[in-house]
Design a protein around this motif. Structure first.
Motif, short mmCIF file in Angstrom:
data_model
loop_
_atom_site.label_atom_id
_atom_site.label_comp_id
_atom_site.label_asym_id
_atom_site.label_seq_id
_atom_site.Cartn_x
_atom_site.Cartn_y
_atom_site.Cartn_z
N THR A 15 0.84 -1.19 0.00
CA THR A 15 0.00 0.00 0.00
C THR A 15 0.88 1.24 0.00
OG1 THR A 15 -0.14 0.12 2.40
CG2 THR A 15 -1.82 -1.19 1.29
N ARG A 16 0.42 2.27 -0.68
CA ARG A 16 1.14 3.55 -0.69
C ARG A 16 0.79 4.39 0.53
NH1 ARG A 16 -0.30 3.83 -6.69
NH2 ARG A 16 1.49 2.82 -7.64
N HIS A 17 -0.41 4.14 1.06
CA HIS A 17 -0.86 4.83 2.27
C HIS A 17 -1.71 3.86 3.06
CE1 HIS A 17 -4.75 5.29 0.25
NE2 HIS A 17 -4.06 5.67 -0.80
N PRO A 18 -1.88 4.04 4.36
CA PRO A 18 -2.67 3.11 5.17
C PRO A 18 -4.11 2.99 4.67
CG PRO A 18 -1.40 4.58 6.57
CD PRO A 18 -1.29 5.12 5.16
N VAL A 19 -4.63 1.76 4.71
CA VAL A 19 -6.01 1.48 4.32
C VAL A 19 -6.66 0.72 5.47
CG1 VAL A 19 -7.52 0.40 2.61
CG2 VAL A 19 -5.28 1.31 1.91
N ASP A 20 -7.80 1.21 5.94
CA ASP A 20 -8.48 0.59 7.08
C ASP A 20 -9.48 -0.47 6.64
OD1 ASP A 20 -7.20 2.08 9.08
OD2 ASP A 20 -8.56 3.77 8.76
N ILE A 43 -15.22 -13.65 6.79
CA ILE A 43 -16.11 -14.82 6.89
C ILE A 43 -15.39 -15.96 7.60
CG2 ILE A 43 -17.19 -16.65 5.50
CD1 ILE A 43 -17.82 -14.47 3.42
N LEU A 44 -14.08 -16.08 7.37
CA LEU A 44 -13.30 -17.16 7.96
C LEU A 44 -12.89 -16.87 9.41
CD1 LEU A 44 -11.10 -18.03 4.86
CD2 LEU A 44 -13.06 -19.31 5.76
N GLY A 45 -13.27 -15.69 9.93
CA GLY A 45 -13.06 -15.41 11.35
C GLY A 45 -11.95 -14.44 11.69
N LEU A 46 -11.30 -13.84 10.68
CA LEU A 46 -10.26 -12.86 10.97
C LEU A 46 -10.85 -11.46 10.98
CD1 LEU A 46 -7.31 -14.16 8.76
CD2 LEU A 46 -7.63 -14.47 11.22
N GLU A 47 -10.37 -10.64 11.89
CA GLU A 47 -10.81 -9.25 11.95
C GLU A 47 -10.28 -8.49 10.73
OE1 GLU A 47 -12.76 -7.69 14.24
OE2 GLU A 47 -13.10 -9.67 15.11
N SER A 52 -0.68 -1.29 5.92
CA SER A 52 0.28 -0.22 5.71
C SER A 52 1.59 -0.87 5.28
CB SER A 52 0.48 0.57 7.00
OG SER A 52 1.39 1.62 6.78
N GLY A 53 2.07 -0.51 4.10
CA GLY A 53 3.32 -1.08 3.61
C GLY A 53 3.11 -2.40 2.89
N HIS A 74 -9.71 -16.68 -8.37
CA HIS A 74 -9.78 -15.23 -8.25
C HIS A 74 -9.43 -14.85 -6.81
CE1 HIS A 74 -12.76 -14.42 -11.79
NE2 HIS A 74 -11.74 -15.16 -12.14
N VAL A 75 -8.60 -13.83 -6.66
CA VAL A 75 -8.29 -13.31 -5.33
C VAL A 75 -8.45 -11.79 -5.37
CG1 VAL A 75 -6.72 -15.17 -4.67
CG2 VAL A 75 -5.82 -13.18 -5.88
N GLY A 76 -8.71 -11.23 -4.22
CA GLY A 76 -8.89 -9.79 -4.17
C GLY A 76 -8.86 -9.28 -2.75
N ALA A 77 -8.94 -7.97 -2.63
CA ALA A 77 -8.99 -7.31 -1.33
C ALA A 77 -9.96 -6.15 -1.44
CB ALA A 77 -7.61 -6.79 -0.93
N HIS A 78 -10.68 -5.91 -0.37
CA HIS A 78 -11.58 -4.76 -0.35
C HIS A 78 -11.80 -4.30 1.08
CE1 HIS A 78 -15.05 -7.19 1.00
NE2 HIS A 78 -14.57 -8.12 0.21
N SER A 79 -12.13 -3.01 1.21
CA SER A 79 -12.48 -2.49 2.53
C SER A 79 -13.94 -2.86 2.79
CB SER A 79 -12.28 -0.98 2.59
OG SER A 79 -13.02 -0.33 1.58
N LEU A 80 -14.29 -2.94 4.04
CA LEU A 80 -15.66 -3.34 4.39
C LEU A 80 -16.71 -2.42 3.81
CD1 LEU A 80 -15.39 -4.62 8.06
CD2 LEU A 80 -15.69 -5.95 5.96
N ASP A 81 -16.39 -1.13 3.69
CA ASP A 81 -17.36 -0.19 3.15
C ASP A 81 -17.35 -0.14 1.61
OD1 ASP A 81 -15.09 1.26 2.49
OD2 ASP A 81 -15.46 2.86 3.94
#
Length: 125
Positions: A15-20, A43-47, A52-53, A74-81
């Motif tokens: 990440t270039r900047h922190p992502v919550d 879904i698998l139980g991780l918060e 960052s970084g 397929h893999v991906g990442a997303h913020s909850l919102d």
């Protein structure tokens, strides 16, 4: 990949900047692009994480019990919102080979039993 063997999917990120509140997702699709499995780290139980970084996310499948075929990963990442998302769907495919003669997608490996007059025949799939 022989049916029933383990599989590990690892994805590096930076990440270039922190992502919550980030969750990572994985999906497996068949040749018809039908979703046969999908989950995310929440879904698998991780918060959800604050990223960052640099780092990585890993999904370990102890047994991939699919039948013969080619599958898309397929893999991906997303913020909850949903404000931040990234999908990595670059035609990542894997092929599963199975010794069974069963048809379908998943190898459920049942045991079959026929009982006649006290005598039993057993077979496992």
């Amino acid at each position: 990949l022989p049916s029933g063997d383990p599989m590990t999917v690892a994805v590096g990120f930076e990440t270039r900047h922190p992502v919550d509140d980030v969750v990572f997702a994985v999906a497996i699709l068949n040749d018809a692009n039908e979703n046969i499995y999908s989950a995310n780290t929440s879904i698998l139980g991780l918060e959800p994480q604050r990223l960052s970084g640099r780092g990585n996310a890993t999904f370990r499948f102890p047994s991939v019990s699919l039948l013969d075929g080619s599958y898309k990963l397929h893999v991906g990442a997303h913020s909850l919102d949903g404000r931040v998302s990234h999908d990595h769907n670059r035609d990542c495919t894997f092929v599963v080979s199975s010794d069974t003669k069963a048809a379908g997608i998943v190898d459920l490996a049942p045991e079959a039993v026929i009982s006649i007059a006290g005598a039993e025949q057993r077979a496992t799939g």
